[in-house]
Design a protein around this motif. Structure first.
Motif, short mmCIF file in Angstrom:
data_model
loop_
_atom_site.label_atom_id
_atom_site.label_comp_id
_atom_site.label_asym_id
_atom_site.label_seq_id
_atom_site.Cartn_x
_atom_site.Cartn_y
_atom_site.Cartn_z
N GLU A 126 0.91 -1.46 -0.03
CA GLU A 126 0.05 -0.06 -0.05
C GLU A 126 0.82 1.30 -0.06
OE1 GLU A 126 -2.47 -0.16 3.34
OE2 GLU A 126 -4.07 -1.66 2.26
N ASN A 127 1.92 1.27 0.68
CA ASN A 127 2.91 2.45 0.83
C ASN A 127 4.04 2.51 0.01
OD1 ASN A 127 1.61 3.88 3.48
ND2 ASN A 127 1.76 1.63 3.97
N LEU A 128 4.42 1.55 -0.65
CA LEU A 128 5.89 1.39 -1.29
C LEU A 128 5.58 0.84 -2.77
CD1 LEU A 128 8.16 0.23 1.22
CD2 LEU A 128 7.63 2.51 0.81
N ASN A 129 4.35 0.84 -3.23
CA ASN A 129 4.08 0.29 -4.61
C ASN A 129 4.82 0.74 -5.60
OD1 ASN A 129 2.25 -1.59 -5.94
ND2 ASN A 129 1.30 0.14 -6.84
N LEU A 130 4.95 2.24 -5.72
CA LEU A 130 5.70 2.86 -6.97
C LEU A 130 7.18 3.16 -6.59
CD1 LEU A 130 2.82 5.24 -7.92
CD2 LEU A 130 3.49 2.94 -8.69
N THR A 131 7.59 2.68 -5.46
CA THR A 131 9.09 2.91 -5.04
C THR A 131 10.14 1.53 -4.64
OG1 THR A 131 8.70 3.15 -2.84
CG2 THR A 131 8.62 5.26 -4.19
N LEU A 132 9.39 0.81 -4.18
CA LEU A 132 10.32 -0.40 -3.51
C LEU A 132 10.86 -1.31 -4.83
CD1 LEU A 132 11.07 -1.48 -0.93
CD2 LEU A 132 9.24 -3.31 -1.25
N GLU A 133 12.31 -1.54 -4.56
CA GLU A 133 12.99 -2.11 -5.89
C GLU A 133 13.41 -3.34 -5.06
OE1 GLU A 133 15.86 0.39 -7.33
OE2 GLU A 133 14.28 1.72 -8.18
N LYS A 134 13.75 -3.53 -3.87
CA LYS A 134 14.24 -4.63 -3.27
C LYS A 134 13.41 -4.95 -1.72
CE LYS A 134 18.96 -3.56 -5.26
NZ LYS A 134 20.28 -3.37 -4.66
N LEU A 135 13.31 -6.09 -1.57
CA LEU A 135 12.83 -6.39 -0.34
C LEU A 135 13.05 -7.80 0.22
CD1 LEU A 135 10.61 -6.20 1.89
CD2 LEU A 135 8.77 -7.31 0.19
N SER A 136 13.59 -8.05 1.40
CA SER A 136 14.02 -9.23 2.04
C SER A 136 13.41 -9.62 3.52
CB SER A 136 15.57 -9.44 1.86
OG SER A 136 15.97 -8.32 2.83
N PHE A 137 12.98 -10.59 3.56
CA PHE A 137 12.40 -11.28 4.98
C PHE A 137 12.57 -12.51 5.27
CE2 PHE A 137 8.95 -10.94 1.91
CZ PHE A 137 8.40 -11.98 1.96
N TYR A 138 11.82 -12.92 6.50
CA TYR A 138 11.97 -14.43 6.77
C TYR A 138 10.57 -14.88 6.68
CZ TYR A 138 12.67 -18.30 10.05
OH TYR A 138 12.79 -19.63 10.55
N TYR A 139 10.31 -15.81 6.09
CA TYR A 139 9.11 -16.55 6.08
C TYR A 139 8.73 -17.33 7.24
CZ TYR A 139 5.36 -19.51 4.10
OH TYR A 139 4.21 -20.05 3.88
N ASN A 140 7.66 -16.94 7.87
CA ASN A 140 7.02 -17.84 9.12
C ASN A 140 5.77 -18.19 8.76
OD1 ASN A 140 5.25 -15.51 10.15
ND2 ASN A 140 7.03 -14.55 9.93
N ASP A 141 5.24 -19.00 9.68
CA ASP A 141 3.61 -19.49 9.60
C ASP A 141 2.76 -18.33 9.81
OD1 ASP A 141 4.68 -22.06 9.86
OD2 ASP A 141 4.54 -22.22 12.08
N ARG A 142 3.15 -16.93 9.93
CA ARG A 142 2.19 -16.02 9.86
C ARG A 142 2.04 -15.31 8.48
NH1 ARG A 142 5.25 -15.70 14.41
NH2 ARG A 142 4.25 -15.93 16.44
N ILE A 143 2.82 -15.71 7.67
CA ILE A 143 2.94 -14.93 6.33
C ILE A 143 2.29 -16.18 5.29
CG2 ILE A 143 4.04 -14.30 4.38
CD1 ILE A 143 6.19 -13.06 6.55
N SER A 144 1.12 -15.93 4.62
CA SER A 144 0.60 -16.82 3.73
C SER A 144 1.16 -16.70 2.10
CB SER A 144 -1.02 -16.59 3.57
OG SER A 144 -1.35 -15.29 2.94
N VAL A 145 1.00 -17.56 1.58
CA VAL A 145 1.38 -17.42 -0.21
C VAL A 145 0.77 -16.51 -0.71
CG1 VAL A 145 1.54 -18.94 -2.13
CG2 VAL A 145 2.37 -19.96 -0.09
N THR A 146 -0.67 -16.37 -0.40
CA THR A 146 -1.45 -15.37 -1.04
C THR A 146 -1.08 -14.06 -0.76
OG1 THR A 146 -3.34 -16.92 -0.53
CG2 THR A 146 -3.75 -14.55 -1.17
N GLY A 147 -0.63 -13.90 0.46
CA GLY A 147 -0.04 -12.67 0.93
C GLY A 147 1.33 -12.28 -0.05
N LEU A 148 1.99 -13.09 -0.32
CA LEU A 148 3.25 -12.91 -1.05
C LEU A 148 2.96 -12.71 -2.45
CD1 LEU A 148 5.47 -15.96 0.58
CD2 LEU A 148 5.78 -13.78 1.02
N LEU A 149 1.95 -13.33 -2.93
CA LEU A 149 1.77 -13.30 -4.54
C LEU A 149 1.38 -11.93 -4.70
CD1 LEU A 149 0.10 -16.78 -5.07
CD2 LEU A 149 2.20 -15.77 -6.03
N GLU A 150 0.79 -11.24 -3.66
CA GLU A 150 0.08 -9.82 -4.02
C GLU A 150 1.31 -8.92 -4.36
OE1 GLU A 150 -2.18 -8.27 -0.78
OE2 GLU A 150 -3.59 -9.91 -0.92
N LEU A 151 2.57 -9.29 -3.95
CA LEU A 151 3.84 -8.36 -4.11
C LEU A 151 3.99 -8.48 -5.63
CD1 LEU A 151 6.13 -9.57 -1.14
CD2 LEU A 151 4.53 -7.53 -1.23
#
Length: 231
Positions: A126-151
């Motif tokens: 919502e906030n970095l849709n037009l600026t973000l070029e690189k993203l890294s994070f740790y996948y855990n049980d609180r994150i869904s594949v659906t949530g990832l696909l939105e990226l």
């Protein structure tokens, strides 16, 4: 300045350059939490900030507290373009506050932020849709594949780097996230081939020439050729 002790004298020296300082690297540094906050508050022209693996000194060496992280995301320059908070206990509320203020971030690193959920990914989109070029994070049980696909709909996202906690999660992510052009998925017990520019080929799309699978393939072909032409 990596792995340094943040003495009072050092903090004063950094703050003297606060109006011109644009890059700050405090990776694996240690010191009183108030000194981290003073630096962040004084240096409002910062464009790149590295705070991964920072340690607080209270009675002993401890992780940076929730209150300190909360203050950092409230105080950091809104003009920040690269921020690394890896190995800190970043939570959804921290991400929400940070991205509500800082809309120019091009690179955001949240490695080993084991408490974030889909809500953080939503804040990112919502906030970095037009600026973000690189993203890294740790996948855990609180994150869904659906949530990832939105990226995937983020037009400028060129590098997505995800750390999986198990081989099962690694395989799951590679399967579902194959559409991403520049993706790297790895476990903490493996060493990824990481491009210094952060543009890494999707492992699901090709074979690393030096991987175990590639070596096995070479050996198989060698045996077949030897059987046919060895004599």
């Amino acid at each position: 300045m990596k792995g340094v002790f943040l003495s009072h004298k050092m903090v004063v020296g950094i703050c003297k350059n606060g109006k011109t300082l644009q890059k700050l690297d405090l990776y694996h540094s240690f010191g009183d939490e108030s000194r981290y906050l003073k630096i962040i508050k004084c240096c409002q022209e910062l464009k790149e900030v590295e705070l991964s693996s920072c340690i607080a000194i209270v009675d002993d060496y401890e992780e940076i507290s929730d209150d300190c992280i909360q203050s950092i995301v409230k105080l950091i320059s809104p003009n920040i373009e690269m921020l690394d908070l890896s190995d800190l206990d970043v939570r959804d509320n921290h991400v929400k506050i940070l991205l509500g203020r800082c809309k120019k971030i091009k690179a955001l690193h949240l490695g080993w932020a084991t408490l974030i959920t889909d809500h953080s990914l939503t804040s990112v989109k919502e906030n970095l849709n037009l600026t973000l070029e690189k993203l890294s994070f740790y996948y855990n049980d609180r994150i869904s594949v659906t949530g990832l696909l939105e990226l995937k709909s983020m037009p400028r996202l060129k590098s997505l780097r995800i750390e999986a906690k198990s081989e099962k999660d690694e395989d799951l992510l590679k399967y579902h996230l194959a559409p991403f052009e520049n993706l790297i998925i790895f476990r903490d017990d493996s060493t990824p081939d990481y491009d210094p520019e952060g543009l890494v080929s999707n492992p699901a799309r090709g074979l690393n020439l030096f991987s175990f699978d590639a070596v096995l393939l070479y050996m198989t072909w060698y045996c077949i050729l030897f059987l046919f032409f060895g004599n």
